[in-house]
Scaffold this active site. Structure first.
Site, PDB file in Angstrom:
ATOM      1  N   LYS A   1      -5.983  -7.901   6.442  1.00  0.00           N
ATOM      2  CA  LYS A   1      -7.290  -7.842   7.087  1.00  0.00           C
ATOM      3  C   LYS A   1      -7.166  -7.850   8.615  1.00  0.00           C
ATOM      4  O   LYS A   1      -7.879  -7.120   9.299  1.00  0.00           O
ATOM      5  CB  LYS A   1      -8.150  -9.013   6.625  1.00  0.00           C
ATOM      6  CG  LYS A   1      -8.613  -8.847   5.182  1.00  0.00           C
ATOM      7  CD  LYS A   1      -9.333 -10.089   4.711  1.00  0.00           C
ATOM      8  CE  LYS A   1      -9.877  -9.880   3.306  1.00  0.00           C
ATOM      9  NZ  LYS A   1     -10.446 -11.119   2.776  1.00  0.00           N
TER      10      LYS A   1
ATOM     11  N   PRO B   1       0.818  -1.213   0.000  1.00  0.00           N
ATOM     12  CA  PRO B   1       0.000   0.000   0.000  1.00  0.00           C
ATOM     13  C   PRO B   1       0.855   1.267   0.000  1.00  0.00           C
ATOM     14  O   PRO B   1       2.060   1.194   0.246  1.00  0.00           O
ATOM     15  CB  PRO B   1      -0.789  -0.106   1.300  1.00  0.00           C
ATOM     16  CG  PRO B   1      -0.511  -1.428   1.876  1.00  0.00           C
ATOM     17  CD  PRO B   1       0.662  -2.015   1.200  1.00  0.00           C
TER      18      PRO B   1
ATOM     19  N   LYS C   1       8.211   1.874   0.197  1.00  0.00           N
ATOM     20  CA  LYS C   1       8.775   1.216  -0.982  1.00  0.00           C
ATOM     21  C   LYS C   1       9.831   2.096  -1.636  1.00  0.00           C
ATOM     22  O   LYS C   1      10.966   1.669  -1.860  1.00  0.00           O
ATOM     23  CB  LYS C   1       7.660   0.891  -1.989  1.00  0.00           C
ATOM     24  CG  LYS C   1       6.589   0.003  -1.424  1.00  0.00           C
ATOM     25  CD  LYS C   1       5.531  -0.327  -2.440  1.00  0.00           C
ATOM     26  CE  LYS C   1       4.726   0.867  -2.907  1.00  0.00           C
ATOM     27  NZ  LYS C   1       3.920   1.481  -1.856  1.00  0.00           N
TER      28      LYS C   1
ATOM     29  N   SER D   1     -15.114 -12.660  -0.320  1.00  0.00           N
ATOM     30  CA  SER D   1     -14.712 -12.885   1.056  1.00  0.00           C
ATOM     31  C   SER D   1     -15.644 -12.246   2.069  1.00  0.00           C
ATOM     32  O   SER D   1     -15.479 -12.432   3.267  1.00  0.00           O
ATOM     33  CB  SER D   1     -13.282 -12.392   1.279  1.00  0.00           C
ATOM     34  OG  SER D   1     -13.259 -11.005   1.271  1.00  0.00           O
TER      35      SER D   1
ATOM     36  N   VAL E   1       4.231   2.845   2.697  1.00  0.00           N
ATOM     37  CA  VAL E   1       4.840   1.840   3.571  1.00  0.00           C
ATOM     38  C   VAL E   1       6.353   1.816   3.416  1.00  0.00           C
ATOM     39  O   VAL E   1       7.031   1.026   4.063  1.00  0.00           O
ATOM     40  CB  VAL E   1       4.282   0.426   3.314  1.00  0.00           C
ATOM     41  CG1 VAL E   1       2.849   0.332   3.770  1.00  0.00           C
ATOM     42  CG2 VAL E   1       4.421   0.044   1.854  1.00  0.00           C
TER      43      VAL E   1
HETATM   44  N1  LIG Z   1       9.733   1.488   8.283  1.00  0.00           N
HETATM   45  C1  LIG Z   1       9.897   2.790   8.112  1.00  0.00           C
HETATM   46  N2  LIG Z   1      10.778   3.471   8.845  1.00  0.00           N
HETATM   47  C2  LIG Z   1      10.955   4.770   8.674  1.00  0.00           C
HETATM   48  N3  LIG Z   1      10.307   5.532   7.799  1.00  0.00           N
HETATM   49  C3  LIG Z   1       9.414   4.921   7.017  1.00  0.00           C
HETATM   50  C4  LIG Z   1       9.174   3.529   7.119  1.00  0.00           C
HETATM   51  N4  LIG Z   1       8.249   3.198   6.230  1.00  0.00           N
HETATM   52  C5  LIG Z   1       7.925   4.333   5.573  1.00  0.00           C
HETATM   53  N5  LIG Z   1       8.631   5.364   6.032  1.00  0.00           N
HETATM   54  C6  LIG Z   1       8.553   6.747   5.573  1.00  0.00           C
HETATM   55  O1  LIG Z   1       7.258   7.007   5.061  1.00  0.00           O
HETATM   56  C7  LIG Z   1       7.315   7.876   3.964  1.00  0.00           C
HETATM   57  C8  LIG Z   1       6.569   7.285   2.818  1.00  0.00           C
HETATM   58  O2  LIG Z   1       7.292   6.218   2.264  1.00  0.00           O
HETATM   59  P1  LIG Z   1       7.489   5.994   0.701  1.00  0.00           P
HETATM   60  O3  LIG Z   1       7.412   7.271  -0.034  1.00  0.00           O
HETATM   61  O4  LIG Z   1       8.674   5.150   0.497  1.00  0.00           O
HETATM   62  O5  LIG Z   1       6.192   5.178   0.421  1.00  0.00           O
HETATM   63  P2  LIG Z   1       5.838   4.268  -0.820  1.00  0.00           P
HETATM   64  O6  LIG Z   1       5.673   2.892  -0.295  1.00  0.00           O
HETATM   65  O7  LIG Z   1       6.810   4.470  -1.889  1.00  0.00           O
HETATM   66  O8  LIG Z   1       4.408   4.792  -1.175  1.00  0.00           O
HETATM   67  P3  LIG Z   1       3.730   5.005  -2.619  1.00  0.00           P
HETATM   68  O9  LIG Z   1       3.170   3.674  -3.031  1.00  0.00           O
HETATM   69  O10 LIG Z   1       2.634   5.973  -2.323  1.00  0.00           O
HETATM   70  O11 LIG Z   1       4.783   5.527  -3.512  1.00  0.00           O
HETATM   71  C9  LIG Z   1       8.759   8.098   3.659  1.00  0.00           C
HETATM   72  O12 LIG Z   1       9.118   9.325   4.143  1.00  0.00           O
HETATM   73  C10 LIG Z   1       9.453   6.966   4.391  1.00  0.00           C
HETATM   74  O13 LIG Z   1      10.737   7.325   4.803  1.00  0.00           O
END
Ligand SMILES: Nc1ncnc2c1ncn2[C@@H]1O[C@H](COP(=O)(O)OP(=O)(O)OP(=O)(O)O)[C@@H](O)[C@H]1O
Ligand SMILES: [Mg+2]
Length: 809
Positions: free
Chosen positions: A748, A388, A393, A705, A391
């Site tokens: 879920k 999502p 990525k 589901s 998170v």
């Molecule tokens: N486990 C974590 N520890 C520290 N910071 C986190 C962690 N997970 C996410 N973040 C922070 O949350 C923010 C959002 O993460 P990111 O932009 O990488 O999301 P994404 O998964 O690429 O989302 P999208 O699919 O919308 O592109 C970033 O600033 C990231 O550093």
């Protein structure tokens, strides 16, 4: 009225040129005496390709001996002649049946014998006539005729058509390229509808058969209608051809304009002494080409183009296109740079520094790096992070770049429909550029790059503009990507040293062949506790910095963070959490900046005044607790979510009504749920309609589901007993009452945890998926495993069993 000067000056009529011996003017060519004509008879002159209309002057040419004799007879005796169109213009010796039997009679007002024995007449058409019979005994055609009087019907229907025709005729004249200026004035001056119709029919450019048809239409209204139809058809054609003409001209003008402007530009550059620069420019390009480390075939190619550029001289459009191309070529990282060896300990430190938790994922990344370290030339799989939004990525990709000492570059693929966006346009295309892979390589300036292909699940399906997925396949396939060919570059570029990482929200929409080349790493989202940790360790610190605050100036309490996580954001990732923390800290920043306080503490109770009313609160208490409501768990591309299924009974006729954006699968499972639920009541359902509604959220919901939840909502409705408010459930049901396994258990259960629901009912056959569920969720939640629907009813409603037994499975 004399229209003579306004008519076409071409001679038409009987111009076959097989004239007899008459070489002199009419007056001198009196032949053998012929017997006089009866009173109601006319000499008839057949015309091959002209229709004479009353009220018009027509120039005609006659050639056939009989026609010449007839014309001379008419001129000599000052008789009217009758003019008839012949059906087949090719026919030389005409008999009565070859002619149309309606024509126009009138005097020949001029008769000229031209050179080469042609005879030119000017005829004043006067009156329509009909043939009664042809007579024998003359050296030309003679017929008894009945004159057709000119109808002068008055009345609104004639008047209306008259005005319309006049208007149209004037419009058509305006469109004629060579119409004499007076013509419109003449048309305007005509005050007889019949005369106008004939006049227009005479000049309009249509087939003779159509003109003859007008001539034969004696009824004035119908005649006007026919002429109007002809004129408007003609006008359309004229308009179109005029439009085409103008477009062509405009296009031409534009090109000329560009040419002139370029010429001027060249002159100006010369004046400014910039023209001389071209040789310096070429010298520079030459150096760049030599220093770019081009592979030998590309080097040859570039040098050839450079020569072409030299010959071309400066200024032209082609010159600048070619120069831009060579610049692109020389600015790409062709030379392999030495790669810094991967230091695994260091990589682990970097990954831990940037991200909290994600242990399994970090381990997987380290494995991947270890393999690359041991076998740098080997074909390692492409990593793909799926999960999502928010998170981590993208930020994991950045960490990998940092951990391996590579440059990070990102290519956004969301909404890319056109293969050319990835692979570029051919140079022949105006404004062509390389595709976004090559552009990213230029930005990176080295092939020691982590190239993140973001949102690979959102590339368009391809179609008219080629398939982006097939271009990506070439980029990602280690067998092919050392020879990646961009349409603009038109030479191979080696991408094999680039480390590709893809990201996606969902797996399903990634085209199969692409998915096969990737190693999928799922990031399901965070629990409440994890989020608070992430906030504490990373997000707050980052937001402090972003808002210009020192750590000692702001204090976000644990309960504040908890409340933001629970009441203000309901998401799998942490993006909104970070945003809300930012908003809270901006509030602090204002107070500090105003000098009101040295240090501001934000607690949970302060949040409503800073962030507004709580957004996700008490929905559970509001909804559940009544008969007919059950809490389901759903999987969505942005993480898991809870949804409330509501059922109610209204007077009706035994129908099932479904509302709330449901997909087909969900509708079917609602039907199945109702069939099963009916066995729990002995009441007749013939006089009621059952209404099932799935509220909350505008996203379409589909998937089977929700079967158990719908079933429980219905049983609860029919038995009048509420479902326990502390359970959420998911599971598919079979018509025989079995509970079938479903997907997305991890997402879920996290959704249930987020919503504060302590008990989750899951299909027994999903028990194995429990190991994917984060430990925190496993500890905090109670799981009830379902084999059959009776288990669900028993636990959540406390009912003993069906009111009457249905066929057990
Ligand atoms: N486990 C974590 N520890 C520290 N910071 C986190 C962690 N997970 C996410 N973040 C922070 O949350 C923010 C959002 O993460 P990111 O932009 O990488 O999301 P994404 O998964 O690429 O989302 P999208 O699919 O919308 O592109 C970033 O600033 C990231 O550093
Ligand atoms: Mg991202």
């Amino acid at each position: 009225m004399n229209y003579w000067p306004l008519l076409q000056q071409t001679w038409s009529g009987d111009e076959s040129g097989r004239a007899g011996g008459a070489k002199s003017s009419a007056a001198s060519s009196a032949g053998a005496p012929v017997k006089p004509l009866p009173k109601d008879a006319l000499v008839i002159i057949p015309l091959r390709n002209a229709v004479v209309f009353p009220g018009t002057l027509s120039p005609l040419t006659v050639g056939r001996a009989a026609s010449v004799a007839a014309a001379q007879e008419a001129v000599k005796n000052e008789l009217q002649a009758g003019f008839l169109l012949q059906r087949d213009p090719q026919k030389a010796d005409v008999v009565p049946s070859d002619l149309y039997w309606v024509g126009t009679a009138g005097p020949i007002v001029r008769y000229i014998t031209g050179q080469e024995g042609t005879h030119h007449l000017v005829v004043q058409g006067q009156s329509r006539f009909r043939i009664l019979e042809f007579l024998e005994g003359w050296p030309f055609l003679v017929a008894r005729v009945a004159m057709v009087p000119q109808p002068e019907t008055e009345g609104p229907e004639v008047e209306a058509r008259f005005l319309q025709l006049k208007e149209q005729a004037i419009e058509a004249i305006g469109l004629l390229p060579h119409a004499p200026d007076e013509l419109a004035g003449v048309v305007r001056g005509i005050d007889s509808p019949a005369a106008l119709a004939d006049m227009v029919a005479n000049v309009i450019d249509v087939k003779n058969e159509e003109k003859q048809d007008i001539l034969e239409t004696f009824d004035l209204v119908r005649r006007l209608d026919k002429v109007i139809a002809l004129v408007s058809a003609r006008t359309e054609v004229l308009k179109l051809s005029k439009e085409i003409g103008e477009k062509t001209r405009a296009h031409f003008d534009e090109r000329q304009r560009e040419h002139v402007l370029r010429e001027q530009l060249r002159q100006i550059q010369k004046e400014l002494g910039e023209g001389e620069d071209s040789s310096a420019e070429i010298e520079e390009l030459k150096k760049a080409i030599e220093g770019a480390g081009l592979p030998s075939d590309v080097l040859k190619h570039a040098q050839r183009d450079l020569k072409r550029l030299q010959r071309m001289g400066d200024g032209g459009a082609e010159y600048s296109m070619l120069r831009t191309y060579l610049e692109w070529l020389t600015e790409l990282p062709w030379k392999p740079q030495p790669q810094q060896p991967i230091d695994l300990t260091q990589a682990r430190v970097v990954l831990d520094e940037d991200h909290f938790g994600l242990d399994k994922i970090k381990r997987r990344i380290l494995e991947y790096l270890a393999v690359r370290k041991l076998n740098p030339e080997g074909k390692s799989p492409i990593l793909c992070f799926v999960g999502p939004p928010g998170v981590g990525k993208t930020s994991l990709g950045q960490s990998i770049a940092r951990a391996t000492g590579r440059v990070f570059q990102r290519v956004a693929l969301g909404g890319v429909h056109d293969e050319a966006e990835i692979r570029g346009h051919r140079r022949t295309y105006i404004g062509a550029l390389p595709g976004n892979i090559i552009q990213a390589m230029r930005r990176a300036g080295t092939t020691n790059t982590v190239l993140m292909l973001d949102e690979i699940d959102k590339t368009g399906a391809g179609g008219f503009h080629g398939d982006p997925a097939s271009a990506l396949l070439e980029v990602l396939d280690p067998e092919q990507n050392h020879k990646f060919r961009d349409n603009y570059l038109a030479v191979d570029f080696d991408l094999s040293r680039v480390m590709f990482i893809c990201t996606a929200n969902v797996l399903d929409t990634i085209p199969g062949p692409l998915r096969d080349r990737m190693e999928i790493i799922q990031l399901p989202g965070y629990t409440e506790q994890e989020k608070i940790q992430i906030a504490r360790r990373y997000l707050v610190r980052r937001q402090l910095q972003a808002n210009g605050l020192r750590p000692e100036q702001a204090n976000l309490t644990d309960s504040a963070l908890e409340s933001i996580v629970r009441d203000y954001t309901r998401e799998a990732g942490v993006r909104n959490l970070e945003r809300e923390i930012g908003s809270s800290l901006r509030h602090v920043a204002v107070q500090v900046a105003e000098g009101k306080a040295e240090c501001v503490t934000v607690d949970a109770v302060d949040l409503p005044s800073i962030l507004g009313p709580r957004r996700f609160e008490n929905e559970l208490a509001l909804r559940s607790g009544m008969p007919g409501v059950a809490t389901g768990l759903a999987w969505t591309p942005v993480g898991g979510d809870i949804l409330f299924i509501e059922a109610s009974k209204v007077p009706g006729s035994g129908r099932l009504i479904l509302t709330g954006q449901l997909g087909d699968v969900m509708k079917e499972s609602a039907q199945a749920a109702l069939t099963l639920a009916k066995t729990w009541t002995s009441d007749s359902l013939e006089k009621v309609d059952i209404h099932v509604h799935v509220p909350a959220g505008a996203t379409p919901k589909d998937g089977p589901s929700a079967g158990v939840a719908m079933f429980l909502a219905l049983v609860s409705l029919l038995t009048g007993k509420p479902v326990r408010p502390d359970v959420a459930m998911t599971g598919e049901i079979s018509l025989r009452g079995l509970v079938m396994p479903i997907g997305g258990v991890k997402e879920k259960t996290l959704a249930a945890l987020r919503a504060g629901i302590p008990v989750v009912m899951l299909p027994r056959r999903n028990e194995k998926d429990l190991e994917d569920v984060p430990a925190e969720a496993r500890e905090k939640l109670r799981f009830v495993w379902l084999d059959r629907i009776e288990d669900a009813v028993h636990y959540a409603i406390g009912d003993s069993g069906p009111a009457h037994e249905q066929t057990p499975s």
